[in-house]
Each structure stands twice: as C-alpha cells, then as structure tokens.
Design a protein around this motif. Structure first.
Motif, short mmCIF file in Angstrom:
data_model
loop_
_atom_site.label_atom_id
_atom_site.label_comp_id
_atom_site.label_asym_id
_atom_site.label_seq_id
_atom_site.Cartn_x
_atom_site.Cartn_y
_atom_site.Cartn_z
N LYS A 201 0.83 -1.21 0.00
CA LYS A 201 0.00 0.00 0.00
C LYS A 201 0.86 1.26 0.00
O LYS A 201 0.56 2.23 -0.72
CB LYS A 201 -0.92 -0.01 1.22
CG LYS A 201 -1.96 1.11 1.20
CD LYS A 201 -2.95 0.95 2.35
CE LYS A 201 -4.01 2.06 2.30
NZ LYS A 201 -5.02 1.90 3.38
N GLU A 202 1.94 1.28 0.77
CA GLU A 202 2.82 2.45 0.80
C GLU A 202 3.53 2.62 -0.54
O GLU A 202 3.79 3.75 -0.99
CB GLU A 202 3.84 2.32 1.93
CG GLU A 202 3.24 2.47 3.31
CD GLU A 202 4.30 2.48 4.40
OE1 GLU A 202 5.52 2.55 4.06
OE2 GLU A 202 3.93 2.42 5.59
N ASP A 203 3.87 1.51 -1.21
CA ASP A 203 4.52 1.60 -2.51
C ASP A 203 3.58 2.19 -3.56
O ASP A 203 4.01 2.93 -4.45
CB ASP A 203 5.00 0.21 -2.96
CG ASP A 203 6.07 -0.35 -2.04
OD1 ASP A 203 7.01 0.40 -1.71
OD2 ASP A 203 5.97 -1.52 -1.64
N ILE A 204 2.30 1.84 -3.44
CA ILE A 204 1.29 2.43 -4.34
C ILE A 204 1.27 3.95 -4.17
O ILE A 204 1.27 4.71 -5.15
CB ILE A 204 -0.10 1.82 -4.06
CG1 ILE A 204 -0.20 0.40 -4.64
CG2 ILE A 204 -1.20 2.69 -4.62
CD1 ILE A 204 -0.39 0.35 -6.13
N GLN A 205 1.26 4.40 -2.92
CA GLN A 205 1.27 5.84 -2.66
C GLN A 205 2.55 6.48 -3.19
O GLN A 205 2.53 7.60 -3.74
CB GLN A 205 1.14 6.09 -1.15
CG GLN A 205 -0.20 5.70 -0.56
CD GLN A 205 -1.34 6.60 -0.99
OE1 GLN A 205 -1.13 7.76 -1.36
NE2 GLN A 205 -2.56 6.10 -0.95
N LYS A 206 3.67 5.78 -3.03
CA LYS A 206 4.95 6.29 -3.52
C LYS A 206 4.94 6.45 -5.03
O LYS A 206 5.42 7.45 -5.58
CB LYS A 206 6.07 5.35 -3.09
CG LYS A 206 7.46 5.84 -3.43
CD LYS A 206 8.53 4.87 -2.92
CE LYS A 206 9.93 5.35 -3.30
NZ LYS A 206 10.98 4.40 -2.83
N ALA A 207 4.37 5.46 -5.73
CA ALA A 207 4.30 5.52 -7.19
C ALA A 207 3.38 6.65 -7.64
O ALA A 207 3.68 7.37 -8.61
CB ALA A 207 3.81 4.19 -7.76
N ALA A 208 2.26 6.82 -6.94
CA ALA A 208 1.34 7.91 -7.28
C ALA A 208 2.04 9.26 -7.11
O ALA A 208 1.90 10.16 -7.96
CB ALA A 208 0.09 7.83 -6.40
N SER A 209 2.79 9.41 -6.03
CA SER A 209 3.51 10.66 -5.79
C SER A 209 4.57 10.89 -6.86
O SER A 209 4.77 12.03 -7.32
CB SER A 209 4.16 10.65 -4.41
OG SER A 209 3.18 10.60 -3.39
N TRP A 210 5.25 9.82 -7.26
CA TRP A 210 6.29 9.94 -8.30
C TRP A 210 5.67 10.46 -9.60
O TRP A 210 6.20 11.38 -10.23
CB TRP A 210 6.94 8.59 -8.53
CG TRP A 210 8.21 8.64 -9.34
CD1 TRP A 210 9.48 8.66 -8.88
CD2 TRP A 210 8.31 8.72 -10.78
NE1 TRP A 210 10.38 8.74 -9.91
CE2 TRP A 210 9.69 8.79 -11.10
CE3 TRP A 210 7.40 8.76 -11.81
CZ2 TRP A 210 10.16 8.87 -12.42
CZ3 TRP A 210 7.85 8.86 -13.13
CH2 TRP A 210 9.22 8.91 -13.43
N ILE A 211 4.54 9.87 -10.00
CA ILE A 211 3.86 10.29 -11.23
C ILE A 211 3.41 11.76 -11.12
O ILE A 211 3.63 12.57 -12.03
CB ILE A 211 2.63 9.40 -11.51
CG1 ILE A 211 3.05 7.96 -11.82
CG2 ILE A 211 1.79 9.98 -12.65
CD1 ILE A 211 3.56 7.71 -13.20
N ALA A 212 2.80 12.09 -9.99
CA ALA A 212 2.30 13.46 -9.81
C ALA A 212 3.44 14.47 -9.86
O ALA A 212 3.33 15.52 -10.50
CB ALA A 212 1.54 13.56 -8.49
N ASN A 213 4.54 14.16 -9.18
CA ASN A 213 5.68 15.07 -9.18
C ASN A 213 6.27 15.22 -10.58
O ASN A 213 6.68 16.32 -10.98
CB ASN A 213 6.76 14.56 -8.21
CG ASN A 213 6.34 14.68 -6.76
OD1 ASN A 213 5.51 15.52 -6.42
ND2 ASN A 213 6.92 13.85 -5.90
#
Length: 456
Positions: free
Chosen positions: A35-47
């Motif tokens: 779940k934390e990796d999903i959030q990390k990937a979402a943040s990477w894309i957004a950034n």
C-alpha cells in the motif's frame, strides 16, 4: 519532427534512467503490504507531471488506491486529448523464474526488464515524455491535454468508474488515448479497435445432506459430480457451438474490410499448434471462422473451474454430495454482459438434472468495446504511426478485455484510441516482463505526431 528527434536522441539515456526510477517502485495493487509503494508511485507520477509543466496536478484518494489528475489547457478552440494509463502492476510470482530481480530494472539486448516495463508504466511514461518534449521544443502543446492515471487497473479498476461519473466535466475531452496494448510484430504497428467484454458465473450443485459411502449407497443415490458433468455438457452442442438460447442474437458480423484485415495478418495455425503442443485447434462453430477471427471477434463460453468430491492422494470411496463450477464468457461488440449472464443462468436452471439443488451466482461483468476503423481519431493515429514507423498499422481486434475502456467511452461520450507500443512477446503478467527500447523513442515521437494531427 527533426528537433523532437534530436532532443530525444540527446536525452535518451536520461529518459530511460527516469523510467527505471518508476519501475523500481513495487506498486503491486493486489497485495496490501504494498500500500505504501502504491502511494509512492502515485507521488512519483504526480511530481513528474508537475515538473514538466502540467497544471492542476492532483492525487485523488479513493477508498482504494489513488488516481492522478493533471492538465494543460492553454489552446483555445483546440481539441482536448485525455491520456489514461495505470501505475499499478501485477505480482511477480513465481520469483525464481526471473533472470534478474523484478524491481531492479536491467537492460539486456536493448530491452528493459522489470515488472511494469510494458504493462503499463513504460507505455504510460511515453505519454509523459511526449508532452515534456513538445513543451521543451515548442514551449506549448498543439492541443489541450489531460491525464488520468490510476493505481487499480490490475484489480479491475473498482473506483475509477465512479470517479468518471462524478467528474464528467473535469474530464471532458474529444478523444481518450490509451497505450496499454501491443503492436502486431516488431516494426509493424497496430491499432486495437475492439476488445471483447466478459461475464462470469459460479454454480453449486447439491444432492444429499452429506457425502455417502459408495459401497452402501452406490447405484441408489445421485452423484453430484455426475450431475454437474451432465449439466455442463448441455452448454455446447456436438459441434462445439454454444447451446444457450439467444446467445448469438446480438452478434454483429464483421465487414468484408475487417475480414480482409484479419486475413492479411497471415496467422500461422500450424506454428501455434506446435508451440502449444497441440494436435488440433477447436472445431465446430469455429470451423466457419479463421483462428485470428474466432479468438478476437466471436463470443465464447468456457468452463474455467470444476471441483467436488475427494481431492487428496489415493482413493476415498465416497459419493460426493456437492459439486461446483466456474464459467466465463468472452463477449463481442453489441452483446450485453448482464443479458448473457441471465441467458446462461436460465439455461442452467432449465437443464438442472432431477434430484439436485442448483445455485447460480452472477460474478464480474465487463462491456465489450469497439471504435469504428474509419473514425477520424483512429485515422489520425494511423497516420502518426506511419509517419514514424514508415509503415501503415494493421487494425486488430483483441480477444482480451479491458472493461475500463468502455467506461471511458460511455461516461465521457468520446472515442477511445488504443495506441500500443508493446510487443506480443514481452511477458506482461509473467516473469521477465520487458519493453523493447526500439519502441521507446519511436513511441514518444508517434504520440507527438498524433497530438499534432489531432489539432488539424
């Protein structure tokens, strides 16, 4: 186009390194420990979207995994293109079959190996890079662009349809572009203009109130396994045609142009049989259609699972009192999944053998999808492929299902163009997934060309 080509050539290594960053994130949507990796990937894309000049970048938290939205809307009176992709990936099992770790991107033979390389991080990344490249060279985009990138595609996109329904104005566009499919072959681009839909059912058949001793009761009571086999055998006739009343009523036959396109693909059935260790392919109703047509353009009914009675080692002389089965149907354009579910359920109930209690539960559904080949947006995509690859794309129907494609089509009332840059042998969902780098810069250029053509 020459300036774009030069810039991409100069930045190729840097762009690949950026993709590696995204691929290192183990964003497996089906496993709660990621779940934390999903959030990390979402943040990477957004950034990344924000860093290249996109605006209104938003990480939309759902009851599941986040959806990323971003846009660039500075071309008055120009069309709007909505790009859809997903950053979640499949689990990596079986791990021992990977030649290199699935989340340590490795380049071998001009291919980048990692989970998500082709499905779908790599292909989504091409769109991000296309927008970045155009902004660097031109200082603007030829059209308005929106991004909608989700993290639940590999688990059925449960929260995306409500998001689409609730944000129709925000997501309104003239065309939806998705790169989550493949080319026909190396150097041969393809446009997938149709996807099959699906529906699933599960059935349970019960007889006595417990398993029974086959010596004491054999020959005198009903065997649930026997009755299940008897019932399932009614689903197809002796020639293999689906034997459910009205199953084929809504099937639209292919046009002559479509048939010629399929024929031109030159599918090698003998090679397929050899590779699969088969002596023959399906016959019956399917004998009327070439293999490439029947796996993409005809509906099916398949028995996916059977269980009942003793499953362990050795022998146990019982008469089972329960038997179970799973069924899925692949459906083609104009067929309604809920209608087909009802027809199959009615057939099973009508043909249930005497002496049993039958329960049928309705499972997942997904609508089929089709964009006409002569659609203006399809033709612009074809022109973009030919500009970059020097070869007109083939048009193909895909036997698989991506239910969210139909959701975009219906919710936003916009045509959907599937522009794939993967290759059929890139092991998506399997060990050693990879993406051929020969389609990396060409894919970016093709998307740039498409955006330019959409403006005209």
């Amino acid at each position: 186009m020459s300036q774009l080509t030069e810039l991409l050539s100069n930045q190729h290594d840097q762009n690949v390194e950026e993709l590696k960053e995204l691929l290192r994130i183990p964003s497996i949507s089906s496993l709660s420990e990621h779940k934390e990796d999903i959030q990390k990937a979402a943040s990477w894309i957004a950034n990344k979207l924000e860093s290249i000049g996109l605006e209104h970048v938003e990480i939309v938290q759902t009851k599941g995994h986040p959806i990323i939205y971003a846009d660039w809307l500075h071309q008055e009176n120009a069309p709007t293109v909505l790009v859809y992709g997903h950053y979640d990936v499949q689990p990596v099992d079986p791990l021992h079959l990977w030649e290199t770790p699935p989340f340590e991107p490795t380049i071998r033979d001009e291919k980048i190996y990692a989970r998500g390389a082709t499905d779908d991080k790599g292909q989504t990344f091409l769109h991000i890079k296309a927008v970045e490249t155009l902004l660097k060279v031109e200082g603007k985009l030829p059209v308005n662009v929106k991004f909608c990138i989700e993290g639940e595609e590999e688990i059925g996109s449960p929260h995306l349809p409500p998001y689409l329904s609730e944000n129709k104005e925000k997501l309104s566009c003239d065309v939806v572009v998705i790169s989550d499919s493949d080319m026909w072959d190396r150097g041969v681009p393809a446009i997938t203009y149709s996807l099959r839909g699906l529906c699933a059912l599960e059935l349970s058949l019960k007889t006595a109130n417990s398993d029974l001793h086959s010596g004491m009761f054999g020959g005198g009571v009903q065997n649930a396994n026997h009755l299940l086999v008897q019932l399932l055998s009614t689903l197809h006739d002796a020639n293999g045609k689906v034997n459910v009343d009205h199953f084929y009523d809504d099937v639209v036959e292919l046009t002559e142009f479509e048939k010629e396109q399929i024929k031109a693909l030159g599918f090698d059935e003998e090679k397929l049989k050899k590779s699969l260790g088969l002596t023959d392919l399906t016959g019956g109703e399917n004998n009327n259609f070439p293999y490439a047509e029947r796996i993409s353009s005809r509906p099916t009914l398949e028995i996916n699972g059977l269980w009942g009675g003793f499953q362990g080692e050795g022998t146990k002389t019982v008469i089972p009192n329960e038997a179970h089965g799973k069924i899925t149907c692949r459906l083609v354009h104009n067929q309604n999944p809920e209608k087909i579910q009802g027809l199959v359920k009615n057939h099973l109930e009508k043909h249930a053998p005497k002496g049993c209690r039958l329960e049928v539960s309705l499972q997942d559904t997904g609508n089929p999808f089709l964009t006409p080949i002569d659609s203006p947006m399809i033709q612009k995509a074809a022109e973009a492929y030919e500009t970059v690859y020097g070869k007109a794309p083939v048009y193909k129907r895909e036997g698989g299902s991506i239910p969210i494609v139909s959701d975009f089509n219906h919710s936003l009332n916009a045509p959907v163009v599937l522009m794939g840059f993967g290759l059929p042998d890139e092991n998506l969902h399997a060990p050693n997934e990879h993406f051929n780098l020969e389609n990396f810069d060409k894919g970016i250029l093709t998307i740039c060309s498409f955006l330019e053509l959409v403006k005209k």
